[in-house]
Design a protein around this motif. Structure first.
Motif, PDB file in Angstrom:
ATOM      1  N   HIS A 144       0.352 -12.409   4.966  1.00  8.87           N
ATOM      2  CA  HIS A 144       0.421 -12.414   3.502  1.00  8.87           C
ATOM      3  C   HIS A 144       0.474 -13.836   2.939  1.00  8.87           C
ATOM      4  N   ALA A 148       0.385  -5.329   5.846  1.00 11.75           N
ATOM      5  CA  ALA A 148      -0.440  -6.529   5.990  1.00 11.75           C
ATOM      6  C   ALA A 148      -0.599  -6.971   7.442  1.00 11.75           C
ATOM      7  N   LYS A 158      -3.375 -14.760   2.954  1.00 12.97           N
ATOM      8  CA  LYS A 158      -3.485 -14.094   1.648  1.00 12.97           C
ATOM      9  C   LYS A 158      -3.880 -12.610   1.763  1.00 12.97           C
ATOM     10  N   PRO A 204      -3.182  -8.998   1.122  1.00 12.20           N
ATOM     11  CA  PRO A 204      -2.281  -8.345   0.152  1.00 12.20           C
ATOM     12  C   PRO A 204      -1.470  -7.230   0.783  1.00 12.20           C
ATOM     13  N   TYR A 205      -0.261  -7.041   0.281  1.00  8.43           N
ATOM     14  CA  TYR A 205       0.523  -5.875   0.665  1.00  8.43           C
ATOM     15  C   TYR A 205      -0.023  -4.663  -0.092  1.00  8.43           C
TER      16      TYR A 205
END
Length: 349
Positions: A318, A44, A322, A324-325
């Protein structure tokens, strides 16, 4: 039987394999993953780059993120492209010989080559039927690597590494052949096979007294370039210049920028420099390979400190943006694909 040159490489940690720098630090990596509650948390860090720059990203697409003023003229050549069309693209892009050719996916100087003629370029493209970047050859005097990182919720970042690059050269004495000069140089002789291949038609030439012969123009450690700790050059102004670069590339927060420049003041003030590459999460603070001013254990510590910064940036992206991994399984699969890709390329050499 180990020859003297190989023994010297074994004894100097600067030349040790990559695993010697990362395997000892794996427990710390597991600790950070535990804190992030995700095995691939680092994915991320740089949402602008595929997988945040794990080595599988397109270098051509990544360099396009850089403002035009600071990037070299480049084209991407696909496998089995018509060579006459390639020459037309070069003409449109205003790229002339000599030029630089390199794989679109690759690292550590793999297959990077300075090419002087149409014949050499056609031979290179025929030998390596993969996506190839062709860039203008930048005749700047100096090259360095600058490691920059910035938290996504902060305006200002930090430069943690400046690596000056010393291209190996030898100086003629009017009596010795080029090959003899290479073998008599403490560092150059460690790369004798490489330099024999690069200068195969000149090995028996006798350079004039005080004539300097630059043995490589590719700024990679694997190509013989010496990395020198330049951290004393880190300044408020240099950091401001890289803050501007980071803000101009939405989604890039962590990595090393390899740069060509003429004098450091022009780089520091952002007046004139060119970005060769932006390297993401697999980037190294390459000043650690200055074995005259660093120790092996210092190098291990520096890597952990950079991973700490990588952790902070990734988690912030993250949690606050927001981002995403990436699935750990998908990330691992990409790394296996990269390994197979690199192995297949090496077989072509």
């Amino acid at each position: 039987m180990i020859n003297k040159t190989t023994l010297e490489k074994y004894l100097n940690w600067e030349y040790w394999p990559t695993s010697m720098f990362y395997v000892p630090n794996l427990p710390y990596a597991f600790y950070l993953a535990f804190r992030a509650k995700h095995a691939a948390f680092f994915s991320a860090a740089n949402p602008a780059i595929k997988s945040s720059g794990n080595g599988t990203e397109s270098k051509y697409e990544t360099i396009q993120l850089v403002p035009e003023k600071y990037r070299p003229k480049s084209i991407l050549v696909l496998p089995k492209s018509n060579f006459s069309n390639v020459l037309k693209e070069l003409k449109i892009a205003k790229i002339e010989f000599p030029l630089i050719a390199k794989p679109d996916i690759g690292f550590r100087g793999l297959l990077v080559k300075k090419i002087d003629s149409e014949y050499e370029l056609e031979e290179y493209l025929n030998n390596y039927p993969i996506n190839i970047i062709i860039q203008e050859f930048l005749d700047y005097e100096n090259e360095c690597g600058v490691f920059y990182h910035r938290k996504p919720n902060e305006e200002k970042g930090r430069i943690s590494s400046v690596t000056l690059k010393n291209f190996i050269s030898v100086t003629g004495d009017g009596e010795s052949t080029l090959e003899q000069l290479i073998l008599n140089d403490k560092r150059a002789k460690l790369y004798i096979d490489l330099f024999k291949a690069i200068h195969k038609n000149k090995l028996n030439d006798i350079p004039k007294i005080n004539e300097m012969i630059k043995l490589t123009v590719i700024g990679n450690h694997s190509k013989g370039t010496q990395f020198i700790n330049g951290n004393h050059l880190i300044s408020k102004k240099l950091t401001e210049t890289f803050d501007q670069l980071s803000h101009s590339i939405e989604g890039w927060y962590y990595g090393r920028v390899d740069i060509k420049y003429n004098n450091f003041n022009e780089l520091e003030t952002g007046l004139d420099y060119k970005v060769l590459e932006i390297n993401g999460i697999i980037a190294e603070p390459t000043h650690i390979y200055d074995s005259e001013n660093y120790t092996y254990f210092n190098a291990l510590k520096e890597i952990r400190q950079h991973w700490q910064s990588l952790f902070q940036i990734s988690v912030a992206n993250h949690n606050f943006k927001k981002v995403p991994y990436k699935s750990a399984r998908k990330f691992i699969n990409e790394m296996f694909e990269l390994r197979n890709y690199i192995s297949s390329i090496k077989k072509l050499q």
